[in-house]
Every structure is written in C-alpha cells, then in structure tokens.
Design an enzyme around this catalytic site. Sequence first.
Site, PDB file in Angstrom:
ATOM      1  N   GLU A 284       0.821  -1.216   0.000  1.00  0.00           N
ATOM      2  CA  GLU A 284       0.000   0.000   0.000  1.00  0.00           C
ATOM      3  C   GLU A 284       0.856   1.267   0.000  1.00  0.00           C
ATOM      4  O   GLU A 284       0.428   2.309  -0.471  1.00  0.00           O
ATOM      5  CB  GLU A 284      -0.948   0.031   1.214  1.00  0.00           C
ATOM      6  CG  GLU A 284      -2.257  -0.704   0.973  1.00  0.00           C
ATOM      7  CD  GLU A 284      -3.316  -0.433   2.048  1.00  0.00           C
ATOM      8  OE1 GLU A 284      -2.987   0.155   3.092  1.00  0.00           O
ATOM      9  OE2 GLU A 284      -4.469  -0.834   1.839  1.00  0.00           O
ATOM     10  N   HIS A 305       9.443 -26.864   0.711  1.00  0.00           N
ATOM     11  CA  HIS A 305       8.951 -28.122   0.120  1.00  0.00           C
ATOM     12  C   HIS A 305       7.841 -27.862  -0.886  1.00  0.00           C
ATOM     13  O   HIS A 305       7.146 -28.778  -1.291  1.00  0.00           O
ATOM     14  CB  HIS A 305       8.453 -29.058   1.230  1.00  0.00           C
ATOM     15  CG  HIS A 305       9.546 -29.409   2.190  1.00  0.00           C
ATOM     16  ND1 HIS A 305      10.255 -30.592   2.132  1.00  0.00           N
ATOM     17  CD2 HIS A 305      10.101 -28.705   3.216  1.00  0.00           C
ATOM     18  CE1 HIS A 305      11.172 -30.617   3.086  1.00  0.00           C
ATOM     19  NE2 HIS A 305      11.088 -29.476   3.763  1.00  0.00           N
ATOM     20  N   LYS A 419     -13.695  -0.259  -3.349  1.00  0.00           N
ATOM     21  CA  LYS A 419     -14.771   0.150  -2.435  1.00  0.00           C
ATOM     22  C   LYS A 419     -15.933   0.752  -3.213  1.00  0.00           C
ATOM     23  O   LYS A 419     -17.096   0.421  -2.980  1.00  0.00           O
ATOM     24  CB  LYS A 419     -14.249   1.160  -1.403  1.00  0.00           C
ATOM     25  CG  LYS A 419     -13.313   0.533  -0.371  1.00  0.00           C
ATOM     26  CD  LYS A 419     -12.961   1.512   0.738  1.00  0.00           C
ATOM     27  CE  LYS A 419     -11.989   0.896   1.721  1.00  0.00           C
ATOM     28  NZ  LYS A 419     -11.442   1.836   2.683  1.00  0.00           N
TER      29      LYS A 419
END
Length: 433
Positions: A284, A305, A419
């Site tokens: 951000e 792994h 948003k």
Amino acid sequence: MLKLNTDMIEPFVGAEDYKRAMDEAFHAFDTLVSGKGVGGKMTGWLDLPVNISEKTLADCRLVASRWLGTLDVVVVIGIGGSFLGAKCALEAFSHSFASAGERNSPHIVFAGYSLSEDYMSDLLGYLKKKSYGLIVISKSGTTIEPGLAFRILRMNMLKRFGAEDTRRRIVTVTDERDGALRAMSEKYGYTSLSIPSNVGGRYSVLSAVGLLPIAVAGFDIENFIGGAREAREYLMKKTKENPAIIYAALRNIMYRNGKKIEVFANYHPKLKYLGEWLKQLFAESEGKDLKGLFPTTLDFTTDLHSVGQYIQDGERIMFETSILAGSKEVEVIVPKSTDNLDGLDYLVGKTLEHINMMAEKGTRLAHTSGNVPNIYIEMEKIDEWNMGQLFYFFEFSCALSAYMLGVNPFDQPAVDVYKKNLYKLLGRPGYTD
Ligand code: PA5
C-alpha cells in the site's frame, strides 16, 4: 537493537550504485523526519513510541483488567491496518496452542476482515455459550467489512445481554473526532480510544489500534512501546550505519536492477502474520504510479517443500528478506531412539533451534548461489520488546524506501476503486450512477 545483515546481498551490489542509493536514502531521511515530503501530514507514527499518552496506556490497562476473568472471549473487529498489526503481535506472543484456554485473559478472536458468511456463522455459533466482548477498530468508521461485523455482533449482544450490559462489553478505537464509529461511541456511551488523525492504518500498530488488543490478551504493552522507543532512538540518527537507511537503499537498488518481487521469509509459524502485515505495509505504501516491488511472503521450512523449487530455479525476479529470531529459553533436544531406523541418530543431542538455523543457513547459501540476493534481519527472540523494534524498523524503512521511489508512502488511492464498485453493486445511496 535488531541486526541487519547484508553479507549475502553485497556481491549483487556495485560500489557506485550503493553510494548513489545511500545519498538518496539520506535525502529521503530528511524528507521523512522534516514532515515536509508528500503525505508529510501523516507522519505522526514516527513519534508514537515517545508521544503515546499515559492516558492511552492507562485506558488499555483499565479495559484489560475490567475484562480479565469476566469474559471468555473478546472479538477484535477490523480490517487492513486496523487488523493486521494486532493479529501479527498476538500470534507472535501467544503460546502456539493458546486457543486451548491456558491463560486467564480472554481468548482473542478476530472478525470483520472478510465478508465470508461461513466465518460469521461459525463465529456466532462459537460465541453462543460464551461471555464475550467486542473491540471495534476502524479509523474511518465507514469500512463495510468491520461495519457489518459490528452490526451483526452488536445486535446479537443486545438480544443476549440487554442494552446496559452491551454498553460495557463494547470498546471502540477510532478517529479522534470524525466518523460513524465516533458518533456511535458518543451516542451509546461506549468506552472509546482514539487513533491520532496523523497516523494512517498501516502505520498504527503502536497506537491504541495495536496496544488495546495486546493489553487485553495479557501481554506487556510497556515493553512493546519500550522496544519501539529504542528503535526510534537508533533510527532517528542520520548515519551510514542506520539499518533502515541501508535497507531502503538496498531494496531500491534491487528494484532498479530488475527485481520485481521481495520475498519476506520467516522460520517460525508464529511469524506468519508478520508476513501479512509486511505485505500490506509495503504494497500500500509503494505500489502506485505503476511502480514498486511486489511484496510476498514465505514460511520456511514449510515452503521450501513447495515453492522452494521456483525460488531456486524459476525466473530471476526476486530477492529475499529473511526475518530470523532465536527461540525461547526452553530447549527441545533430539532424543536417542532404540533402533535408529529413521536414520536420525546423527542429530542426537542437537536442539531443534540449531537444526532450524542450519536450514536457514543452507537456504541462504542455496538461494544466493541461484542468484536470489538475501538480506536478513536478526532479532534475539520473539517477544514484546523485539517485535516493538521490528514494527518500528519496517515502518521507518518503508517510508524511506517509498520516498526514494518517488511516491507518497501514506496514501492508498487505488483501494477506493474496489470500495466504490462494491458500494455501487450493493446499491449504496449516492453510488448507484
Ligand atoms: O492502511 C490503510 O489505511 C487501510 O488498510 C485501512 O487500515 C483499512 O482499509 C481499514 O480502514 P478503517 O480503519 O478506516 O476501517
């Protein structure tokens, strides 16, 4: 003070590049501490370790003591910068199996960081026979995820406990003056702590946003702030030994040399959420104007792994920043077995910590030889003091680094796109056109 080790990145950095980047990092340092750079009004976090008020600390302690032994569970509601710092700190400090209820403090769970109906219905089921409280954290007070979680849980509380008891079970942390949560706190008389206006979400863990959940969970907020204060003292010095300046310079050199990804690696399950907090902080702060390293995280040795193959042998687009920590005092030693059928007798008498350190050393050598430069940050152990230092170190380095990149470290304009679309799709008044 935590240590920044650069041995394994130096072979990838030219002397001229380093000199130039350090000069730029010094310039970024002046911009940051003067508060005169872009976004400079949001640098209140720089002084939190020395400015945090006695009242904030006392309020945190008071809520913690009020709820100690009286509540089974506290639900901490928040998302992004109002969630990740506290979650990271509590994972780091808690016993790995703390949910089994070995402590006197209430069990802390989180909500409001997703819109998952499954999660919310599981939570409501879990709370059914528990005495619970809420810590609601939102700077703006308008974020939809925590807003909805709060509404659902508040209504549940009102039904179960009635208005007066509900009031005592809710504590809010929000902007000093503005927003829906501030207005609700005033209307219903909730205990409320403030987030200073000049501190943004992802830089807020050393304010009440982080301190209140940490105190309620029974951990030492004085030590947490003390560690950050020590880091501040050290990092506020404009010297070529300053680890935040060096780290900001090095990661910018990596970026200019074509690296696109910074991998934050840890070797302790308790530090998993440190990676999540770091991802938000750097993404951000830096990912804007079509620039910035993409931050990602790996949990070692688990991920050796799985994605270890790619790191060693895939595209050469990343460098690694490992966070290393010593273990607590108790030693776990490899015991002798009766038959050595597993072939592990060569490790008898060694501690798991030693073996983990060797895994870390082996990984570092392997990755460096595979052209993945490595930086590592060492802290003595995972506790309040050291985590306070670490949070402050990364916040400081990140802000310097973003200034070097030429972006505003303290805004997040692109988050609004999501948003606004969500509001529009849900038919929020004022967003339908
Ligand atoms: O860093 C940020 O500013 C964001 O991640 C916010 O913390 C997040 O969107 C939550 O915002 P608020 O605290 O206003 O609910």
